[in-house]
Every structure is written in structure tokens, then in C-alpha cells.
Design a protein around this motif. Structure first.
Motif, mmCIF file in Angstrom:
data_model
loop_
_atom_site.group_PDB
_atom_site.id
_atom_site.type_symbol
_atom_site.label_atom_id
_atom_site.label_comp_id
_atom_site.label_asym_id
_atom_site.label_seq_id
_atom_site.Cartn_x
_atom_site.Cartn_y
_atom_site.Cartn_z
ATOM 1 N N PHE A 296 -38.160 33.262 -13.859
ATOM 2 C CA PHE A 296 -39.298 34.185 -13.763
ATOM 3 C C PHE A 296 -40.572 33.359 -13.921
ATOM 4 O O PHE A 296 -40.814 32.787 -14.977
ATOM 5 N N GLY A 297 -41.361 33.297 -12.886
ATOM 6 C CA GLY A 297 -42.606 32.524 -12.939
ATOM 7 C C GLY A 297 -42.539 31.370 -11.968
ATOM 8 O O GLY A 297 -41.627 30.541 -12.038
ATOM 9 N N GLU A 298 -43.510 31.345 -11.051
ATOM 10 C CA GLU A 298 -43.554 30.282 -10.043
ATOM 11 C C GLU A 298 -44.785 29.409 -10.271
ATOM 12 O O GLU A 298 -45.191 28.645 -9.410
ATOM 13 N N GLY A 299 -45.363 29.506 -11.483
ATOM 14 C CA GLY A 299 -46.626 28.803 -11.774
ATOM 15 C C GLY A 299 -46.439 27.297 -11.914
ATOM 16 O O GLY A 299 -45.330 26.758 -11.841
ATOM 17 N N GLN B 189 -41.165 35.946 -8.567
ATOM 18 C CA GLN B 189 -42.614 36.001 -8.803
ATOM 19 C C GLN B 189 -42.883 37.226 -9.687
ATOM 20 O O GLN B 189 -42.624 38.345 -9.264
ATOM 21 N N PRO B 190 -43.380 37.020 -10.899
ATOM 22 C CA PRO B 190 -43.409 38.159 -11.829
ATOM 23 C C PRO B 190 -44.483 39.204 -11.566
ATOM 24 O O PRO B 190 -44.369 40.339 -12.012
ATOM 25 N N ILE B 191 -45.551 38.805 -10.861
ATOM 26 C CA ILE B 191 -46.592 39.795 -10.566
ATOM 27 C C ILE B 191 -46.798 39.858 -9.053
ATOM 28 O O ILE B 191 -46.306 39.000 -8.328
HETATM 29 N N1 LIG Z 1 -50.394 24.026 -18.016
HETATM 30 C C1 LIG Z 1 -50.056 23.490 -19.188
HETATM 31 O O1 LIG Z 1 -50.411 22.375 -19.573
HETATM 32 C C2 LIG Z 1 -49.166 24.239 -20.097
HETATM 33 C C3 LIG Z 1 -49.112 25.599 -19.999
HETATM 34 N N2 LIG Z 1 -48.350 26.294 -20.878
HETATM 35 C C4 LIG Z 1 -48.375 27.739 -20.811
HETATM 36 O O2 LIG Z 1 -47.707 28.166 -19.652
HETATM 37 C C5 LIG Z 1 -48.325 29.337 -19.116
HETATM 38 C C6 LIG Z 1 -48.442 29.206 -17.621
HETATM 39 O O3 LIG Z 1 -49.248 28.110 -17.339
HETATM 40 P P1 LIG Z 1 -49.380 27.571 -15.848
HETATM 41 O O4 LIG Z 1 -48.060 27.539 -15.178
HETATM 42 O O5 LIG Z 1 -50.158 26.329 -15.956
HETATM 43 O O6 LIG Z 1 -50.253 28.723 -15.174
HETATM 44 P P2 LIG Z 1 -50.181 29.314 -13.697
HETATM 45 O O7 LIG Z 1 -51.403 30.133 -13.546
HETATM 46 O O8 LIG Z 1 -49.916 28.261 -12.695
HETATM 47 O O9 LIG Z 1 -48.909 30.298 -13.698
HETATM 48 C C7 LIG Z 1 -48.910 31.497 -14.369
HETATM 49 C C8 LIG Z 1 -47.586 32.221 -14.148
HETATM 50 O O10 LIG Z 1 -47.540 33.354 -15.002
HETATM 51 C C9 LIG Z 1 -47.346 34.546 -14.237
HETATM 52 N N3 LIG Z 1 -48.104 35.618 -14.877
HETATM 53 C C10 LIG Z 1 -49.444 35.659 -15.083
HETATM 54 N N4 LIG Z 1 -49.779 36.786 -15.739
HETATM 55 C C11 LIG Z 1 -48.628 37.486 -15.923
HETATM 56 C C12 LIG Z 1 -48.299 38.737 -16.518
HETATM 57 N N5 LIG Z 1 -49.240 39.504 -17.059
HETATM 58 N N6 LIG Z 1 -47.013 39.130 -16.533
HETATM 59 C C13 LIG Z 1 -46.061 38.368 -15.982
HETATM 60 N N7 LIG Z 1 -46.300 37.179 -15.412
HETATM 61 C C14 LIG Z 1 -47.561 36.746 -15.379
HETATM 62 C C15 LIG Z 1 -47.816 34.219 -12.842
HETATM 63 O O11 LIG Z 1 -47.172 35.037 -11.916
HETATM 64 C C16 LIG Z 1 -47.398 32.743 -12.734
HETATM 65 O O12 LIG Z 1 -46.047 32.656 -12.379
HETATM 66 C C17 LIG Z 1 -49.659 29.481 -19.832
HETATM 67 O O13 LIG Z 1 -49.613 30.627 -20.599
HETATM 68 C C18 LIG Z 1 -49.795 28.257 -20.701
HETATM 69 O O14 LIG Z 1 -50.266 28.570 -21.983
HETATM 70 C C19 LIG Z 1 -47.575 25.666 -21.805
HETATM 71 C C20 LIG Z 1 -47.573 24.310 -21.940
HETATM 72 C C21 LIG Z 1 -48.407 23.484 -21.114
#
Ligand SMILES: NC(=O)C1=CN([C@@H]2O[C@H](COP(=O)(O)OP(=O)(O)OC[C@H]3O[C@@H](n4cnc5c(N)ncnc54)[C@H](O)[C@@H]3O)[C@@H](O)[C@H]2O)C=CC1
Ligand SMILES: O=P(O)(O)OC[C@H]1O[C@](O)(CO)[C@@H](O)[C@@H]1O
Length: 467
Positions: free
Chosen positions: A22-25, A53-55
Motif C-alpha cells: 500500500f503506497g507507491e510513494g 495506490q492508497p488515494i
Molecule cells: N522521504 C523520507 O526521507 C522518509 C519518509 N518517511 C515517511 O514516509 C512517508 C511517505 O514519504 P514519501 O514516500 O517520501 O512521500 P510521497 O509523497 O512520495 O508518498 C506518499 C504516499 O502516501 C500516500 N498517502 C498520502 N496521503 C495519504 C492518506 N491520507 N491516506 C493514505 N495514503 C496516503 C500516497 O498515496 C503515497 O503513496 C512520510 O510520511 C514520511 O514521514 C519515513 C522515512 C524517510
């Protein structure tokens, strides 16, 4: 320039889908999928992830246009060496958008090879929405979507999953399970389903650590020139990673991350590891950001390359942080050295101003528990942390740098600074700020006053040299 697609990767082998993600970020693609890739390359897993893709809005279209291939660029220092490598990820099989492919999503329940579920839906994702229902196509929240999938799986009489959320919230696995159980009750899914949930599924808590800056907006074209193709979902990340999973060792049989040499720790209690990360990585970030900004420095790397500040950071680790954490000292020393190397990452450009956002709550979570422990065990003040506390109070006066924090907190400091004679007592005695009355700590008021005076007359550099 040609877009990255299967045409660019000859002899691409399709691996069976073994993970639902869950999550393609950016984070998941540079962390979990990157690890699947490493296991696959060593012939240890032979599995791919099917990404949900969760959203409603997300990267599905961009990924699909690239046949779900993308590049991970690891950039940073590792064991003293500069790492600047690129690798095409072939570990994602497809992306499902449950908003347009609800049936395909539910059909995942029937695939026997799928054994593991991972997620990162941001801190907002593991949430309960009362309005979600079993009939919704799809329900809004990630836990509700997961509950539907688990219920489908149960109805088919199949075995459950190992579920490892990666969201940066404390005890993420417990929280996710609690919400799934809540939906099971709300939707009257029955006692047998709850028993199946409890006995056939393993919900693990996990702690992830890898800084993933994501798509390199400023240097994308340089990457494309070097790679010889265009990649709209290229993701940059630091080489360092840790994944601490709280669960039975047996999960490593299905998911042989450790066998692949990845920095994965499976433990019965992840608390010390969480403390290690928060106090040894985020703690020094906060202390240095407060003091170094007053000395005119702007990035973590600049702090680490400044001889005076480097001594301060080293002293903070060695004298005050490492001795207070409940893990073998040798392990902590290695971790601290890795953290320092990460801080020196020449690619990161990590701004102190970004770290300094909401410094008061960060000081409370990251430094204060260690501060208290130090005072209790040594019966003395930790000089480095005390200097950071004094610098915090001075910076929140707002004339040297502009603090960014909750408006009530800013107002509290503004009011306290109306009387410079009493500001230290007023602030340290404010239980709403710190969760405790810091004036009760012996000598703290006097020392903070002295440190602030030195900061005013001589500056932050002189103060840290005295530590
Ligand atoms: N980028 C980094 O260095 C790190 C990030 N994180 C944590 O990981 C999380 C994601 O970061 P990234 O992948 O860099 O961001 P991103 O913006 O690339 O990905 C965000 C992901 O979360 C999903 N998402 C967003 N809001 C949502 C919601 N309300 N309900 C369900 N899914 C939702 C999106 O669909 C997407 O798959 C952040 O919360 C961050 O705190 C943790 C460690 C390191
Ligand atoms: O700058 P901070 O708030 O100390 O956090 C540093 C980094 O540490 C991490 O927790 C690393 O995993 C990231 O989420 C964050 O980017």
C-alpha cells in the motif's frame, strides 16, 4: 529522449507477486521495493510487489507508462566512500488503483503466492473513518481497504498475511490492527473472522530509517543525460538504511531480508531501537540546528565540516547521548558513526531551518528524555544539551533568527521575553512547553542564564567551545 520502459531492460524476468504494497510513494519505492530487488538479485526471494495506490490521485499512470520500471539513485557516504549509484528497479509488477480497479483489488485475496503486506501511507494514512463501509467501492481509509481485502481472503478459507506497516508513527502495527478490528466490529464481520485475523495474520510494528529526498527536480536532466533515458519517477535516496521489525524471527523465512545482507533487525521489542534513532539521529539534528543557526551556518553538512561544531557534535554523542541509551555500547558507537557519515552526505543539502521547524516539541521528544536521564544518573547538567536549551530560549526571542513553531508557543516566548530578567525562570517553569517544571532541575536556571549571557556577548561558537 527515450522513456524508461521494458525496451530498455533486455531479458526482463517477471517474478511472481508475493508482496502487496500500500503506497507507491518515493519512500516505499526506494526502501521496500529496493530491498525486494536486492533479494531477487541474489536469488533469495523471487518475488515482486503489487502496489496499491492508497488515494485517488497518485503515480499509477506515470509508473504504468514506464512498465512499472524506475530508477533508484543512491547518493551519499558509506564507510568513508562516496556512493553515487543508479539501479533500475524491476521489483514492482503492477500498480492497482482501487478507485478505478476495485474488482482487481479484491481479487488479490485469491492469489496464494501473496504472503506479505507492507504499507506507507504517511502519518495520516493509518486512520479510522467512521463513514467507511464494507459496501463502499472503495472505502476511504487504508485500514478499511485492508479490512475488505482480509475479509475476502478469510471467506476463501486461505491463510493470512505477515503485515508490516512502515508509517512513521509509534507502534504502527498495533495501531493498524486496532483499526482493522474496529471495522470488523462496525461491519459485523463475525467472531470467526476476528479469530482468523488474530491467529492467521501477524501484524508487526516497524521502524524505518532511510532519508529519501525523492525526485531530483533541480538535476533531473543531468541524471537523464547520464542514464541515457528519461525516468519521470526516478527516486534519489541515501545509501544507509535500517528496518527494525518487531515480530517473530520466523517472518525472515518468508521474507529473507537479512539473508540478503540488508540492515534489518527482527526483535521482540523495538523500543530501544526507536529510542536509538530518535535520540541519536533526530536529537543531534535538533541540538545542532538551534546552536549552529545562531553562528550563521545553514546545513547539516556545514556543521559537520566546521571544526568547532564537529567537536560539539562528537561531545554530545559521546558524553551525553550514547551513555544514556539502553543498548550495547558497541552497537551505539557504530550507529553514531553511521549517523555522522549520513550528516556529512554531500548530496543531501539538509537545511537547518527545515529541522528547526517546531523545535520546542522536537526538543521535548528527542533530547529531554536523555537530558532527564543524564541529570538523574550523573547528578550533573549535560553541558551540550544545556547549551542547546539556552540557545533555544534566545532564538525564540525572534531577533536573531525567526522561529517557526505553533503560534501559542511563539506567543508564550514573546510574552516571557518582555521581561529579560525573568525570562529563563518563566520559560523553564512552563509545564505546558516541556511537560515538566524544568526549574526544579538543580542549577539549570543559573546555567541557562550564564549560557544565554555568553551567547549574547560572545556568540554560539564561543559557547560550544566551552562545552
Ligand atoms: N522521504 C523520507 O526521507 C522518509 C519518509 N518517511 C515517511 O514516509 C512517508 C511517505 O514519504 P514519501 O514516500 O517520501 O512521500 P510521497 O509523497 O512520495 O508518498 C506518499 C504516499 O502516501 C500516500 N498517502 C498520502 N496521503 C495519504 C492518506 N491520507 N491516506 C493514505 N495514503 C496516503 C500516497 O498515496 C503515497 O503513496 C512520510 O510520511 C514520511 O514521514 C519515513 C522515512 C524517510
Ligand atoms: O530533520 P529531522 O526532523 O531530524 O529528520 C531527519 C530525517 O530522519 C528520518 O526520520 C530518516 O528516516 C526522516 O524521516 C527525516 O527526513
Amino acid at each position: 529522449m527515450t522513456l524508461l520502459t521494458k525496451k530498455i531492460v533486455p531479458n526482463l524476468e517477471c517474478q511472481p507477486e508475493r508482496v502487496i504494497q500500500f503506497g507507491e510513494g518515493n519512500f516505499m519505492r526506494a526502501f521496500v521495493d529496493w530491498q525486494l530487488q536486492q533479494m531477487n538479485q541474489q536469488g533469495l526471494f523471487n518475488g515482486s510487489s503489487v502496489v496499491v495506490q492508497p488515494i485517488e490521485q497518485g503515480l499509477k499512470d506515470l509508473l504504468d507508462a514506464q512498465d512499472d520500471l524506475y530508477t533508484v539513485a543512491l547518493q551519499g557516504l558509506q564507510n568513508g566512500e562516496v556512493i553515487d549509484s543508479v539501479e533500475i528497479m524491476t521489483s514492482v509488477s503492477r500498480v492497482i488503483n482501487p478507485y478505478t480497479q476495485w474488482q482487481a483489488y479484491k481479487e488479490l485475496a485469491s492469489q496464494d503466492d501473496l504472503e506479505i503486506i507492507v504499507s506507507n501511507t504517511t502519518e495520516a494514512g493509518i486512520a479510522y473513518h467512521k463513514e467507511d463501509s464494507l459496501a463502499a467501492m472503495p472505502p476511504k481509509s487504508f485500514p478499511a481497504k485492508l479490512t475488505v481485502l482480509l475479509h475476502e481472503r478469510y471467506k476463501l478459507g486461505k491463510k493470512g498475511f505477515i503485515i508490516i506497516p512502515c508509517e512513521l508513527i509509534d507502534r504502527n502495527g498495533d495501531k493498524l490492527k486496532e483499526i482493522v478490528l474496529q471495522y470488523a466490529t462496525d461491519w459485523a464481520l463475525g467472531h470467526d473472522f476476528v479469530t482468523w485475523l488474530e491467529t492467521q495474520n501477524t501484524f508487526c510494528c516497524s521502524l524505518v530509517d532511510r532519508i529519501v529526498p525523492g525526485f531530483p527536480r533541480d538535476t533531473a536532466q543531468d541524471f537523464y543525460d547520464k542514464l541515457g533515458y528519461e525516468d519521470k519517477v526516478l527516486v534519489t535516496a541515501e545509501p544507509f538504511m535500517v528496518w527494525v521489525i518487531e515480530g517473530p524471527q520466523t517472518i525472515m523465512t518468508a521474507f529473507p531480508l537479512q539473508k540478503a545482507g540488508l540492515n534489518v533487525i527482527v526483535t521482540e521489542d523495538m523500543t530501544p531501537y526507536r529510542e536509538r534513532k530518535v535520540h541519536l539521529l533526530n536529537g543531534p539534528h535538533t541540538a545542532m540546528s538551534i546552536l549552529a543557526r545562531l553562528a550563521g551556518l545553514d546545513t547539516v553538512e556545514a556543521v559537520m565540516k566546521d571544526l568547532d561544531f564537529r567537536k560539539y557534535v562528537d561531545g554530545l554523542f559521546t558524553d551525553e547521548l550514547i551513555p544514556m541509551i539502553d543498548l550495547p555500547i558497541s552497537e551505539l558507537v557504530v550507529f553514531a558513526e553511521q549517523v555522522k557519515e549520513r550528516f556529512l552526505n554531500p548530496f543531501a543539502n539538509h537545511q537547518l531551518s527545515a529541522i528547526a521547524l517546531n523545535t520546542v516539541s522536537k526538543f521535548v521528544a528527542r533530547l529531554l528524555p536523555v537530558f532527564n536521564q543524564y541529570v538523574d544518573t550523573k547528578n550533573a547538567l549535560p553541558k551540550h544539551m544545556t547549551a542547546a536549551l539556552a540557545a533555544l530560549i534566545l532564538s525564540y526571542r525572534g531577533d536573531k533568527i525567526v522561529p517557526q513553531d505553533d503560534e501559542n508557543i511563539i506567543a508564550t516566548f514573546n510574552k516571557a521575553w518582555e521581561d529579560p530578567e525573568t525570562v529563563v525562570v518563566t520559560i523553564l517553569g512552563n509545564v505546558d512547553l516541556w511537560g515538566q517544571d524544568l526549574t526544579a532541575i538543580s542549577d539549570l536556571v543559573a546555567q541557562v542564564k550564564k549560557d544565554i549571557a555568553l551567547l549574547e556577548t560572545a556568540g554560539a561558537r564561543v559557547l560550544i567551545k566551552k562545552c
